[in-house]
Design an enzyme around this catalytic site. Structure first.
Site, mmCIF file in Angstrom:
data_model
loop_
_atom_site.group_PDB
_atom_site.id
_atom_site.type_symbol
_atom_site.label_atom_id
_atom_site.label_comp_id
_atom_site.label_asym_id
_atom_site.label_seq_id
_atom_site.Cartn_x
_atom_site.Cartn_y
_atom_site.Cartn_z
ATOM 1 N N SER A 147 -4.701 27.931 92.417
ATOM 2 C CA SER A 147 -4.445 27.550 91.032
ATOM 3 C C SER A 147 -4.569 26.034 90.911
ATOM 4 C CB SER A 147 -3.019 27.979 90.631
ATOM 5 O OG SER A 147 -2.620 27.400 89.413
ATOM 6 N N TYR B 113 6.520 27.999 92.015
ATOM 7 C CA TYR B 113 5.136 28.471 91.930
ATOM 8 C C TYR B 113 4.162 27.387 92.404
ATOM 9 C CZ TYR B 113 0.776 30.259 89.945
ATOM 10 O OH TYR B 113 -0.516 30.696 89.778
#
Length: 299
Positions: free
Chosen positions: A172, A185
Site C-alpha cells: 500500500s 495498518y
C-alpha cells in the site's frame, strides 16, 4: 579492486543505467508469458485478489485461490473457470500459520509447484492508535505481513531449486507514507514493503536472477475496506485500474508498482521538503475516511 576503481565503476554504471532508462522510454517493453504457470493468490475472493485471478485466467495460467470466505472464493473460481482456466479453491485463514502451511503442503502434493505467488490477503482497522484493540493489531500483523512470510517460506524453496518464480507483494502507499488513524495498518504495510525489498536483495545476493519480485503500492482503492475515503488531490482508485497496473508490473518484472505513478514524487518530496512545508502539503491533500476515534479500549 581498489577504492578508486570501485568508485569509477559506480559512476559508469550510474550513467549507463540512466541512458538505458532513457532509451527504454522509446522501446516497447517485452512482456513475459504466464501461460501454464501455477499462480497462487491469497485473498482471492474479493477486490484486487479476485480481479487479479480473472486477469491470470485470461492469460491461461493455472490457478490456486485462497480466501477465508468459502462463498467468495468459490464464486471467483467459477468465474475463472468460465474463462477457461484450471482452478482449485481453498478456504484458508491467513492469520493462522499452521493453516497456511497445511494448505501449502496440500497444494504441493495434489496440484504442483507454485511458480507465481501473489500475497494479497489483507485486513485493516481505521481508528486512532489507543482505540485500536489488541486483537485488531495482532490480526493486521498476522495477515498483512506474517502470512506473507509463511507463504513465501512454503513456496520459495522450489523456486530457488528451479531458479524460476515470481513473488508478488500487495502492499500500500501506507507502506511508504503514513496517515493518522492507521498506525497499526501503516506499520504492517511498512513491514510488507521491507520484506519485499529485503527478499529482493537476498535473492540477488544468492544469484537467483530467475526469481522475480514485484510490490504493489496503491493509494485508497474503492473496495469497501476503508469507509468513505476522499482526497482533495487525486482520486479514489477503482480496482480494475489497480490490477491493470499490477499485471503490467508482473509481466514486465517491475520491482515496485506505484498507483498512481506520481506517488514516487511524493516519496521524494518527503525526503527533500522541510517539515513545515510537508505539513501544509498534507493539509492541502486533505485525505479523509471514516475512523473510530476516542474509544479507549484494549480488550
Amino acid at each position: 579492486m581498489n577504492l578508486f576503481v570501485e568508485i569509477l565503476l559506480f559512476v559508469v554504471t550510474l550513467i549507463y543505467s540512466y541512458l538505458e532508462a532513457f532509451v527504454k522510454l522509446f522501446i516497447p517493453v517485452k512482456r513475459k508469458s504466464v501461460s501454464g504457470e501455477l499462480v497462487l493468490i491469497t485473498g482471492a475472493g474479493h477486490g484486487v485478489g479476485r480481479v487479479t485471478a480473472l486477469e491470470f485466467a485470461k492469460r491461461q495460467s493455472r490457478l490456486v485461490l485462497w480466501d477465508i470466505s468459502k462463498h467468495n472464493v468459490e464464486e471467483t473460481a467459477a468465474e475463472c473457470k468460465r474463462l477457461g482456466a484450471t482452478v482449485q479453491a481453498f478456504v484458508v485463514d491467513c492469520s493462522k500459520r499452521e493453516e497456511i502451511y497445511s494448505a501449502a503442503e496440500k497444494v504441493k502434493q495434489e496440484i504442483g509447484d507454485v511458480s507465481i505467488l501473489v500475497n494479497n490477503a489483507g485486513v485493516i482497522t481505521a481508528a486512532d492508535f489507543l482505540s485500536t484493540q489488541d486483537h485488531q493489531i495482532e490480526r493486521m500483523f498476522e495477515v498483512n505481513i506474517l502470512a506473507h512470510m509463511w507463504t513465501t517460506k512454503a513456496f520459495l524453496p522450489t523456486m530457488i531449486k528451479n531458479n524460476h518464480g515470481h513473488i508478488v507483494t500487495v502492499a500500500s502507499a501506507a507502506g511508504h507514507l503514513v496517515t493518522s488513524f492507521m498506525v497499526a495498518y501503516c506499520s504492517s504495510k511498512f513491514a510488507a514493503v521491507g520484506l519485499h525489498k529485503a527478499l529482493t536483495e537476498e535473492l540477488s545476493t544468492l544469484g537467483k536472477d530467475g526469481i522475480k519480485t514485484t510490490c504493489l503500492s496503491p493509494v485508497f482503492i474503492n473496495t469497501g475496506f476503508v469507509k468513505n475515503p476522499s482526497t482533495r488531490l487525486g482520486k479514489i482508485l477503482e480496482i480494475e485500474e489497480v490490477v491493470e497496473a499490477l499485471m503490467e508490473g508482473i509481466l514486465t518484472n517491475k520491482k515496485m508498482v506505484f498507483v498512481p505513478p506520481h506517488l514516487n514524487i511524493a516519496l521524494l518530496s518527503e525526503m527533500l521538503l522541510p517539515e513545515r512545508a510537508l505539513a501544509v502539503l498534507k493539509k492541502l491533500t486533505n485525505a479523509k475516511f471514516d475512523a473510530v476515534i476516542g474509544q479507549r479500549s484494549t480488550k
